[in-house]
Design a protein around this motif. Sequence first.
Motif, PDB file in Angstrom:
ATOM      1  N   SER A  42       0.820  -1.214   0.000  1.00 43.26           N
ATOM      2  CA  SER A  42       0.000   0.000   0.000  1.00 43.26           C
ATOM      3  C   SER A  42       0.853   1.262   0.000  1.00 43.26           C
ATOM      4  O   SER A  42       0.373   2.343  -0.336  1.00 43.26           O
ATOM      5  N   GLY A  43       2.125   1.134   0.413  1.00 42.57           N
ATOM      6  CA  GLY A  43       3.023   2.287   0.460  1.00 42.57           C
ATOM      7  C   GLY A  43       2.781   3.222   1.623  1.00 42.57           C
ATOM      8  O   GLY A  43       3.362   4.316   1.688  1.00 42.57           O
ATOM      9  N   MET A  44       1.947   2.824   2.588  1.00 40.57           N
ATOM     10  CA  MET A  44       1.629   3.691   3.718  1.00 40.57           C
ATOM     11  C   MET A  44       2.732   3.638   4.772  1.00 40.57           C
ATOM     12  O   MET A  44       3.258   2.574   5.081  1.00 40.57           O
ATOM     13  N   THR A  45       3.061   4.787   5.320  1.00 38.99           N
ATOM     14  CA  THR A  45       4.026   4.844   6.420  1.00 38.99           C
ATOM     15  C   THR A  45       3.340   4.452   7.723  1.00 38.99           C
ATOM     16  O   THR A  45       2.105   4.381   7.796  1.00 38.99           O
ATOM     17  N   GLY A  46       4.144   4.245   8.755  1.00 35.40           N
ATOM     18  CA  GLY A  46       3.572   3.911  10.053  1.00 35.40           C
ATOM     19  C   GLY A  46       2.642   4.990  10.567  1.00 35.40           C
ATOM     20  O   GLY A  46       1.578   4.700  11.128  1.00 35.40           O
ATOM     21  N   ALA A  47       3.028   6.250  10.362  1.00 30.36           N
ATOM     22  CA  ALA A  47       2.182   7.358  10.812  1.00 30.36           C
ATOM     23  C   ALA A  47       0.849   7.361  10.078  1.00 30.36           C
ATOM     24  O   ALA A  47      -0.210   7.617  10.668  1.00 30.36           O
TER      25      ALA A  47
END
Length: 229
Positions: A42-47
Amino acid sequence: MIVPYGLDPTILLLIPAMILSIYAQSKIKSAYNIYSREGLKSGMTGAEVARMVLDRSGLQDVSIERVAGNLTDHYDPRKKVLRLSSDVYGRPTIASAGVAAHEAGHAIQDQVDYGPLKLRSFMVPFASFGSRFSMIIIIIGLIFGFTGMISLGIVLFSLVVLFQLFTLPVEFNASSRALAVLGEYQILTADEVPKAKKVLDAAALTYVAAAFSSIMTLVRLLIIRDRRR
């Protein structure tokens, strides 16, 4: 087992705990190192993961902050702040997503008044006091032969043990919530969820090791005290 002359045989009680602690640390380092290098599809960062989980849970009032250190991630229920270490905050990896969702799980626990979390929060000042002063009081009691002082130190150390026991269901539940939302919100794909679970299971083992070590230390202290009577 033969105990070398002059060595307190009760020290043997701590050996299994030491082995478990070493194993737990190696597991979390291994799992985190492996999956902190594997990017999320998904390419989402932890934040971003944490923000999505919080917003969809109606927790828009919980803010997210970046903190220094490695695996220093935590949720502060007093200030309603979720703090993520730099690697977790800014990197789009499976490990980051798992850790971020886990901490968001604690915020959800706070939202629903999860009983064990409330108990753990209540125990924080008592456990902190016990951690700071229990061993000092026990050592003074041992030096001067004050059994009552040793018992007082043991009572204070018992508060630390209770805190760590209350921590176990809190951490396990937060991980369960994290894995559920990661799949439900399609943050992780079906093949990524088991990988995140490995990271969270390894982290949970460190809490088990800490609790077991404290229990064995308490048993040892009780034996030492009873010998002095």
